[in-house]
Design a protein around this motif. Sequence first.
Motif, PDB file in Angstrom:
ATOM      1  N   PRO A 143       0.803  -1.234   0.000  1.00  6.80           N
ATOM      2  CA  PRO A 143       0.000   0.000   0.000  1.00  6.80           C
ATOM      3  C   PRO A 143       0.833   1.280   0.000  1.00  6.80           C
ATOM      4  O   PRO A 143       0.514   2.235  -0.717  1.00  6.80           O
ATOM      5  N   GLN A 144       1.920   1.306   0.789  1.00  4.47           N
ATOM      6  CA  GLN A 144       2.697   2.548   0.859  1.00  4.47           C
ATOM      7  C   GLN A 144       3.416   2.837  -0.452  1.00  4.47           C
ATOM      8  O   GLN A 144       3.579   4.003  -0.849  1.00  4.47           O
ATOM      9  N   VAL A 145       3.821   1.790  -1.171  1.00  2.00           N
ATOM     10  CA  VAL A 145       4.466   1.988  -2.472  1.00  2.00           C
ATOM     11  C   VAL A 145       3.424   2.383  -3.517  1.00  2.00           C
ATOM     12  O   VAL A 145       3.656   3.255  -4.348  1.00  2.00           O
ATOM     13  N   ASP A 150       0.978   6.295  -7.231  1.00  2.00           N
ATOM     14  CA  ASP A 150      -0.221   7.063  -7.588  1.00  2.00           C
ATOM     15  C   ASP A 150       0.006   8.565  -7.436  1.00  2.00           C
ATOM     16  O   ASP A 150      -0.486   9.359  -8.246  1.00  2.00           O
ATOM     17  N   ALA A 151       0.765   8.954  -6.411  1.00  2.00           N
ATOM     18  CA  ALA A 151       1.031  10.375  -6.201  1.00  2.00           C
ATOM     19  C   ALA A 151       1.854  10.954  -7.344  1.00  2.00           C
ATOM     20  O   ALA A 151       1.590  12.067  -7.819  1.00  2.00           O
ATOM     21  N   VAL A 152       2.846  10.212  -7.815  1.00  2.00           N
ATOM     22  CA  VAL A 152       3.670  10.679  -8.932  1.00  2.00           C
ATOM     23  C   VAL A 152       2.832  10.784 -10.203  1.00  2.00           C
ATOM     24  O   VAL A 152       2.954  11.745 -10.969  1.00  2.00           O
ATOM     25  N   ALA A 153       1.955   9.799 -10.419  1.00  2.00           N
ATOM     26  CA  ALA A 153       1.108   9.823 -11.616  1.00  2.00           C
ATOM     27  C   ALA A 153       0.138  11.003 -11.586  1.00  2.00           C
ATOM     28  O   ALA A 153      -0.138  11.614 -12.627  1.00  2.00           O
ATOM     29  N   ALA A 154      -0.374  11.335 -10.397  1.00  6.38           N
ATOM     30  CA  ALA A 154      -1.381  12.389 -10.292  1.00  6.38           C
ATOM     31  C   ALA A 154      -0.782  13.785 -10.361  1.00  6.38           C
ATOM     32  O   ALA A 154      -1.322  14.680 -11.019  1.00  6.38           O
ATOM     33  N   ASP A 155       0.351  13.997  -9.672  1.00 10.50           N
ATOM     34  CA  ASP A 155       0.947  15.331  -9.604  1.00 10.50           C
ATOM     35  C   ASP A 155       2.433  15.167  -9.276  1.00 10.50           C
ATOM     36  O   ASP A 155       2.819  15.179  -8.104  1.00 10.50           O
ATOM     37  N   PRO A 156       3.286  15.015 -10.288  1.00  5.44           N
ATOM     38  CA  PRO A 156       4.709  14.766 -10.030  1.00  5.44           C
ATOM     39  C   PRO A 156       5.379  15.848  -9.190  1.00  5.44           C
ATOM     40  O   PRO A 156       6.216  15.533  -8.342  1.00  5.44           O
ATOM     41  N   ASP A 157       5.023  17.102  -9.407  1.00  5.93           N
ATOM     42  CA  ASP A 157       5.668  18.184  -8.661  1.00  5.93           C
ATOM     43  C   ASP A 157       5.313  18.111  -7.176  1.00  5.93           C
ATOM     44  O   ASP A 157       6.185  18.285  -6.307  1.00  5.93           O
ATOM     45  N   ALA A 158       4.045  17.874  -6.879  1.00  4.49           N
ATOM     46  CA  ALA A 158       3.632  17.757  -5.485  1.00  4.49           C
ATOM     47  C   ALA A 158       4.268  16.542  -4.829  1.00  4.49           C
ATOM     48  O   ALA A 158       4.686  16.576  -3.664  1.00  4.49           O
TER      49      ALA A 158
END
Length: 291
Positions: A143-145, A150-158
């Motif tokens: 889950p943590q990976v 998912d975070a990189v796919a959604a908003d790489p800068d954030a």
Amino acid sequence: MDYGVWEPARLGRTRLLDGRALGWAEWGPADGDPVLLCPGAATSRWLGFGGGVLDSAGIRLISVDRPGLGASDPAPGRTLTSWAADIRHLIQERALGVPSAVGFSQGAPFALALAAGGLVNAVAVVSGSDELAHARFAHSLPPQVRDMVDAVAADPDAAEASFAGFGSADTLWDLILATSPEADRAVYTDPVFQHAFRRAMDEAFSQGPAGYARDTVLAMGRWPFDPADIAVPVDLWYGQQDTSPVHSPDRGESLTRMIPTATRHLVPAAAGSLLWTHAEAILHTLTAHAR
């Protein structure tokens, strides 16, 4: 036990065309067969391997700091493709010919990018991170990976900003020990090895966490090359006892099928630290391709 983490024989920096410099460390004979090392996450040029093997094998091991880590100048927004371009220039400037490459852990996609760019004659991926954002791992990531992918796919800068906020030598050292099996902890906490590992981590963060954060974004995103296009020999080395959540979820099984030139080596008694416990076999197999 001697895990081959010897002091570098030579240290230096190579200037790139845009004025940046790449920091590097070398072990083994200066006229040996060149092998480029792409280090694991949050480490730097200081942590080598195979110290007791290199001279007798005639291998010149060259570990290169990625931009923003250790002695290499930052390159905001860098990619796996730009990394290959940096190494192309380093190879030319240092007259390395066509070297081999080793990618350990998070260094794996960086080593494979060199193969995809036709810059190396063979690659050893050791306890490597895989293309975790690929659809073949949609249901097999911890889950943590999965959250990081998912975070990189959604908003790489954030995501990159978040990784920078998390990244530090102490935090990642604690995480490595917490997610490692006993076989790896025995290596990592060996006094000589721990000193070398912690020094490499401290230098990696000497410019702050931005270099680590950018590395992590690249490791958690899609690769800009197709592994099926890699034409040089690739050996994928994994320990059956490896428990790292960010190494290949299937220990390289599906990646072996994707790379037409790949051979998988699954070592039953080994864990994630086999770069240091099985250095001789890894280097012998790698250099045999070139020779």
